[in-house]
Write a protein that holds these residues in place. Structure first.
Motif, PDB file in Angstrom:
ATOM      1  N   VAL A   1       0.838  -1.209   0.000  1.00  0.00           N
ATOM      2  CA  VAL A   1       0.000   0.000   0.000  1.00  0.00           C
ATOM      3  C   VAL A   1       0.869   1.254   0.000  1.00  0.00           C
ATOM      4  O   VAL A   1       0.601   2.208  -0.739  1.00  0.00           O
ATOM      5  N   ALA A   2       1.916   1.273   0.806  1.00  0.00           N
ATOM      6  CA  ALA A   2       2.775   2.461   0.878  1.00  0.00           C
ATOM      7  C   ALA A   2       3.418   2.751  -0.469  1.00  0.00           C
ATOM      8  O   ALA A   2       3.413   3.899  -0.935  1.00  0.00           O
ATOM      9  N   LYS A   3       3.976   1.725  -1.118  1.00  0.00           N
ATOM     10  CA  LYS A   3       4.603   1.925  -2.436  1.00  0.00           C
ATOM     11  C   LYS A   3       3.591   2.464  -3.438  1.00  0.00           C
ATOM     12  O   LYS A   3       3.882   3.405  -4.188  1.00  0.00           O
ATOM     13  N   TRP A   4       2.408   1.855  -3.469  1.00  0.00           N
ATOM     14  CA  TRP A   4       1.381   2.286  -4.406  1.00  0.00           C
ATOM     15  C   TRP A   4       0.927   3.726  -4.112  1.00  0.00           C
ATOM     16  O   TRP A   4       0.761   4.533  -5.020  1.00  0.00           O
ATOM     17  N   MET A   5       0.747   4.047  -2.820  1.00  0.00           N
ATOM     18  CA  MET A   5       0.292   5.386  -2.454  1.00  0.00           C
ATOM     19  C   MET A   5       1.349   6.437  -2.804  1.00  0.00           C
ATOM     20  O   MET A   5       1.013   7.479  -3.380  1.00  0.00           O
TER      21      MET A   5
ATOM     22  N   LEU B   1       8.408  20.226  -9.995  1.00  0.00           N
ATOM     23  CA  LEU B   1       8.860  20.942  -8.806  1.00  0.00           C
ATOM     24  C   LEU B   1      10.388  20.970  -8.755  1.00  0.00           C
ATOM     25  O   LEU B   1      11.048  19.983  -9.090  1.00  0.00           O
ATOM     26  N   ARG B   2      10.923  22.069  -8.304  1.00  0.00           N
ATOM     27  CA  ARG B   2      12.384  22.181  -8.171  1.00  0.00           C
ATOM     28  C   ARG B   2      12.879  21.352  -6.984  1.00  0.00           C
ATOM     29  O   ARG B   2      13.942  20.742  -7.056  1.00  0.00           O
ATOM     30  N   ARG B   3      12.135  21.324  -5.908  1.00  0.00           N
ATOM     31  CA  ARG B   3      12.584  20.605  -4.713  1.00  0.00           C
ATOM     32  C   ARG B   3      11.400  19.903  -4.060  1.00  0.00           C
ATOM     33  O   ARG B   3      10.336  20.486  -3.878  1.00  0.00           O
ATOM     34  N   PHE B   4      11.598  18.632  -3.709  1.00  0.00           N
ATOM     35  CA  PHE B   4      10.590  17.812  -3.030  1.00  0.00           C
ATOM     36  C   PHE B   4      11.331  17.141  -1.867  1.00  0.00           C
ATOM     37  O   PHE B   4      12.229  16.340  -2.089  1.00  0.00           O
ATOM     38  N   LEU B   5      10.996  17.497  -0.661  1.00  0.00           N
ATOM     39  CA  LEU B   5      11.695  17.016   0.521  1.00  0.00           C
ATOM     40  C   LEU B   5      10.831  16.076   1.345  1.00  0.00           C
ATOM     41  O   LEU B   5       9.605  16.075   1.236  1.00  0.00           O
ATOM     42  N   LEU B   6      11.479  15.325   2.211  1.00  0.00           N
ATOM     43  CA  LEU B   6      10.800  14.550   3.238  1.00  0.00           C
ATOM     44  C   LEU B   6      11.824  14.234   4.312  1.00  0.00           C
ATOM     45  O   LEU B   6      13.032  14.388   4.099  1.00  0.00           O
ATOM     46  N   ALA B   7      11.346  13.797   5.453  1.00  0.00           N
ATOM     47  CA  ALA B   7      12.213  13.330   6.538  1.00  0.00           C
ATOM     48  C   ALA B   7      11.694  11.973   6.979  1.00  0.00           C
ATOM     49  O   ALA B   7      10.484  11.774   7.102  1.00  0.00           O
TER      50      ALA B   7
ATOM     51  N   LEU C   1      12.171   2.756   0.762  1.00  0.00           N
ATOM     52  CA  LEU C   1      10.884   3.026   0.108  1.00  0.00           C
ATOM     53  C   LEU C   1      10.988   4.286  -0.745  1.00  0.00           C
ATOM     54  O   LEU C   1      10.641   4.290  -1.922  1.00  0.00           O
ATOM     55  N   TYR C   2      11.492   5.367  -0.179  1.00  0.00           N
ATOM     56  CA  TYR C   2      11.522   6.645  -0.877  1.00  0.00           C
ATOM     57  C   TYR C   2      12.598   6.705  -1.959  1.00  0.00           C
ATOM     58  O   TYR C   2      12.446   7.429  -2.946  1.00  0.00           O
ATOM     59  N   ALA C   3      13.661   5.925  -1.800  1.00  0.00           N
ATOM     60  CA  ALA C   3      14.712   5.898  -2.826  1.00  0.00           C
ATOM     61  C   ALA C   3      14.157   5.430  -4.170  1.00  0.00           C
ATOM     62  O   ALA C   3      14.603   5.889  -5.220  1.00  0.00           O
TER      63      ALA C   3
END
Length: 152
Positions: A95-99, A112-118, A125-127
């Motif tokens: 579900v997380a990957k799909w979402m 977008l020029r920049r998309f961040l997360l922590a 997952l995010y890579a």
């Protein structure tokens, strides 16, 4: 005034939607305030305000919300992905990957020029979606109050 068009995607029994009227706010608050490591103790009023001022994604199975993600964005140059979680009953099902794939496909989040997360523990997952450690971490500063939700 024209009613907003909400983004939706389907994947079998799952549906992703940005319709804020469908969000199960009590469940979101419960998860963030009681079960997340990043927002423990967050008041419901803060969660409601964050939802009201963000682009929010709910993932639903049989109309019940099973996951959530929130993007703080100007929809032109910058976005910050926050408060991503999947309910324990739906974990381990992709579900997380799909979402996150759906979040990344949203039309307002293109170019977008920049998309961040922590994240503390979901780097792999995010890579998959192009997120990497900061190229120049010395350029970023923060004001951080880990006890902001603790009564003083």
């Amino acid at each position: 005034m024209v009613a907003p068009v909400h983004y939706t995607e389907r994947n079998g029994a799952l549906e992703l939607s940005t319709d804020p009227g469908r969000l199960e706010r009590a469940m979101i608050h419960d998860y963030l305030g009681a079960h997340s490591y990043w927002a423990k103790g967050v008041p419901r009023s803060v969660v409601d305000r964050a939802i009201d001022h963000s682009l929010c994604f709910g993932a639903y199975r049989d109309e019940a919300q099973v996951a959530f993600a929130r993007v703080v964005t100007d929809r032109a140059t910058f976005a910050y992905l926050a408060d991503v979680f999947v309910q324990p009953s739906a974990q381990g099902e992709g579900v997380a990957k799909w979402m996150i794939a759906g979040v990344m496909r949203h039309p307002d989040l293109q170019g977008l020029r920049r998309f961040l997360l922590a994240t503390r523990d979901a780097h792999s997952l995010y890579a998959r979606f192009g997120f990497a450690p900061l190229a120049n971490p010395s350029r970023f500063l923060e004001r951080f109050d880990p006890d902001v939700y603790v009564p003083r």
